[in-house]
Design a protein around this motif. Structure first.
Motif, PDB file in Angstrom:
ATOM      1  N   SER A 142       0.826  -1.208   0.000  1.00 41.21           N
ATOM      2  CA  SER A 142       0.000   0.000   0.000  1.00 41.21           C
ATOM      3  C   SER A 142       0.863   1.261   0.000  1.00 41.21           C
ATOM      4  N   ARG A 143       2.160   1.078  -0.011  1.00 37.09           N
ATOM      5  CA  ARG A 143       3.113   2.197   0.004  1.00 37.09           C
ATOM      6  C   ARG A 143       4.164   1.950  -1.079  1.00 37.09           C
ATOM      7  N   PRO A 144       5.008   2.930  -1.374  1.00 33.40           N
ATOM      8  CA  PRO A 144       6.061   2.697  -2.381  1.00 33.40           C
ATOM      9  C   PRO A 144       7.001   1.577  -1.951  1.00 33.40           C
ATOM     10  N   VAL A 145       7.441   0.790  -2.916  1.00 37.04           N
ATOM     11  CA  VAL A 145       8.397  -0.288  -2.648  1.00 37.04           C
ATOM     12  C   VAL A 145       9.571  -0.179  -3.618  1.00 37.04           C
ATOM     13  N   ALA A 146      10.737  -0.498  -3.132  1.00 36.52           N
ATOM     14  CA  ALA A 146      11.940  -0.533  -3.966  1.00 36.52           C
ATOM     15  C   ALA A 146      12.095  -1.948  -4.518  1.00 36.52           C
ATOM     16  N   PRO A 147      12.862  -2.117  -5.576  1.00 36.20           N
ATOM     17  CA  PRO A 147      13.108  -3.473  -6.089  1.00 36.20           C
ATOM     18  C   PRO A 147      13.847  -4.327  -5.054  1.00 36.20           C
ATOM     19  N   GLU A 148      13.557  -5.610  -5.088  1.00 38.16           N
ATOM     20  CA  GLU A 148      14.256  -6.539  -4.191  1.00 38.16           C
ATOM     21  C   GLU A 148      15.733  -6.582  -4.562  1.00 38.16           C
ATOM     22  N   ARG A 149      16.554  -6.712  -3.544  1.00 38.59           N
ATOM     23  CA  ARG A 149      18.001  -6.762  -3.752  1.00 38.59           C
ATOM     24  C   ARG A 149      18.549  -8.131  -3.362  1.00 38.59           C
ATOM     25  N   ARG A 150      19.825  -8.305  -3.555  1.00 37.93           N
ATOM     26  CA  ARG A 150      20.484  -9.550  -3.169  1.00 37.93           C
ATOM     27  C   ARG A 150      20.580  -9.630  -1.656  1.00 37.93           C
ATOM     28  N   LEU A 151      20.591 -10.831  -1.143  1.00 33.69           N
ATOM     29  CA  LEU A 151      20.660 -11.015   0.305  1.00 33.69           C
ATOM     30  C   LEU A 151      21.973 -10.544   0.907  1.00 33.69           C
ATOM     31  N   ASP A 152      23.020 -10.439   0.111  1.00 30.89           N
ATOM     32  CA  ASP A 152      24.290  -9.957   0.654  1.00 30.89           C
ATOM     33  C   ASP A 152      24.413  -8.431   0.605  1.00 30.89           C
ATOM     34  N   ASP A 153      23.337  -7.749   0.216  1.00 34.15           N
ATOM     35  CA  ASP A 153      23.303  -6.283   0.257  1.00 34.15           C
ATOM     36  C   ASP A 153      23.026  -5.866   1.706  1.00 34.15           C
ATOM     37  N   PRO A 154      23.946  -5.172   2.359  1.00 34.57           N
ATOM     38  CA  PRO A 154      23.782  -4.847   3.785  1.00 34.57           C
ATOM     39  C   PRO A 154      22.526  -4.023   4.083  1.00 34.57           C
ATOM     40  N   ASP A 155      22.194  -3.091   3.209  1.00 33.71           N
ATOM     41  CA  ASP A 155      21.010  -2.256   3.426  1.00 33.71           C
ATOM     42  C   ASP A 155      19.736  -3.109   3.371  1.00 33.71           C
ATOM     43  N   TYR A 156      19.675  -4.005   2.403  1.00 34.91           N
ATOM     44  CA  TYR A 156      18.523  -4.904   2.271  1.00 34.91           C
ATOM     45  C   TYR A 156      18.448  -5.858   3.462  1.00 34.91           C
ATOM     46  N   ALA A 157      19.583  -6.383   3.883  1.00 37.57           N
ATOM     47  CA  ALA A 157      19.611  -7.280   5.046  1.00 37.57           C
ATOM     48  C   ALA A 157      19.081  -6.556   6.285  1.00 37.57           C
ATOM     49  N   ASP A 158      19.479  -5.306   6.457  1.00 38.39           N
ATOM     50  CA  ASP A 158      18.967  -4.525   7.588  1.00 38.39           C
ATOM     51  C   ASP A 158      17.447  -4.389   7.523  1.00 38.39           C
ATOM     52  N   CYS A 159      16.916  -4.177   6.324  1.00 39.87           N
ATOM     53  CA  CYS A 159      15.463  -4.035   6.163  1.00 39.87           C
ATOM     54  C   CYS A 159      14.742  -5.354   6.455  1.00 39.87           C
ATOM     55  N   LEU A 160      15.326  -6.460   6.029  1.00 44.01           N
ATOM     56  CA  LEU A 160      14.741  -7.767   6.341  1.00 44.01           C
ATOM     57  C   LEU A 160      14.699  -7.980   7.858  1.00 44.01           C
ATOM     58  N   ILE A 161      15.782  -7.641   8.512  1.00 41.91           N
ATOM     59  CA  ILE A 161      15.851  -7.800   9.971  1.00 41.91           C
ATOM     60  C   ILE A 161      14.809  -6.923  10.651  1.00 41.91           C
ATOM     61  N   LEU A 162      14.671  -5.670  10.197  1.00 42.75           N
ATOM     62  CA  LEU A 162      13.678  -4.777  10.793  1.00 42.75           C
ATOM     63  C   LEU A 162      12.262  -5.320  10.614  1.00 42.75           C
ATOM     64  N   ALA A 163      11.977  -5.848   9.428  1.00 41.22           N
ATOM     65  CA  ALA A 163      10.641  -6.408   9.176  1.00 41.22           C
ATOM     66  C   ALA A 163      10.377  -7.587  10.112  1.00 41.22           C
ATOM     67  N   LEU A 164      11.343  -8.468  10.248  1.00 40.36           N
ATOM     68  CA  LEU A 164      11.181  -9.620  11.137  1.00 40.36           C
ATOM     69  C   LEU A 164      11.065  -9.200  12.597  1.00 40.36           C
ATOM     70  N   GLU A 165      11.845  -8.224  13.006  1.00 40.12           N
ATOM     71  CA  GLU A 165      11.781  -7.733  14.382  1.00 40.12           C
ATOM     72  C   GLU A 165      10.412  -7.112  14.682  1.00 40.12           C
ATOM     73  N   ALA A 166       9.862  -6.385  13.725  1.00 41.95           N
ATOM     74  CA  ALA A 166       8.548  -5.775  13.926  1.00 41.95           C
ATOM     75  C   ALA A 166       7.472  -6.851  14.093  1.00 41.95           C
ATOM     76  N   VAL A 167       7.567  -7.916  13.312  1.00 41.70           N
ATOM     77  CA  VAL A 167       6.613  -9.028  13.432  1.00 41.70           C
ATOM     78  C   VAL A 167       6.804  -9.718  14.784  1.00 41.70           C
ATOM     79  N   ARG A 168       8.039  -9.968  15.154  1.00 40.40           N
ATOM     80  CA  ARG A 168       8.307 -10.638  16.428  1.00 40.40           C
ATOM     81  C   ARG A 168       7.810  -9.800  17.606  1.00 40.40           C
ATOM     82  N   LEU A 169       8.023  -8.501  17.551  1.00 38.66           N
ATOM     83  CA  LEU A 169       7.557  -7.628  18.620  1.00 38.66           C
ATOM     84  C   LEU A 169       6.039  -7.660  18.730  1.00 38.66           C
ATOM     85  N   ARG A 170       5.347  -7.683  17.596  1.00 36.51           N
ATOM     86  CA  ARG A 170       3.878  -7.719  17.606  1.00 36.51           C
ATOM     87  C   ARG A 170       3.397  -8.992  18.297  1.00 36.51           C
TER      88      ARG A 170
END
Length: 95
Positions: free
Chosen positions: A63-91
């Motif tokens: 429902s919001r803008p999205v950037a293209p998916e990146r490789r898993l070894d991209d540090p910025d993308y890895a940080d975003c994956l971690i944040l998404a998982l942490e937000a789910v875990r916190l919920r």
């Protein structure tokens, strides 16, 4: 919120990539909150929320803008994956 699958986390991470670094944690929490609210709306009214979708994290992310998916070894993308998982875990911990 409906069950979180691999694709949900990927979409959430791509949405977080489109946000400046300092705002990503807040956006991750917001997406999870919106997915949860949309799921309650769906169960109550029998249809998808007009802005946040069907109660999945993917629908809330898309429902919001999205950037293209990146490789898993991209540090910025890895940080975003971690944040998404942490937000789910916190919920889930909050429940």
């Amino acid at each position: 919120m409906r069950p979180v699958l691999h694709g949900d986390v990927i979409c959430a991470a791509c949405a977080l990539l489109a946000v400046p670094r300092g705002m990503r944690w807040r956006q991750a929490r917001e997406m999870v909150t919106q997915a949860d609210a949309a799921d309650r709306y769906r169960r109550h009214f029998g249809r998808a929320h007009p802005d946040w979708g069907n109660g999945t994290l993917m629908a809330a992310a898309l429902s919001r803008p999205v950037a293209p998916e990146r490789r898993l070894d991209d540090p910025d993308y890895a940080d975003c994956l971690i944040l998404a998982l942490e937000a789910v875990r916190l919920r889930h911990r909050e429940r």
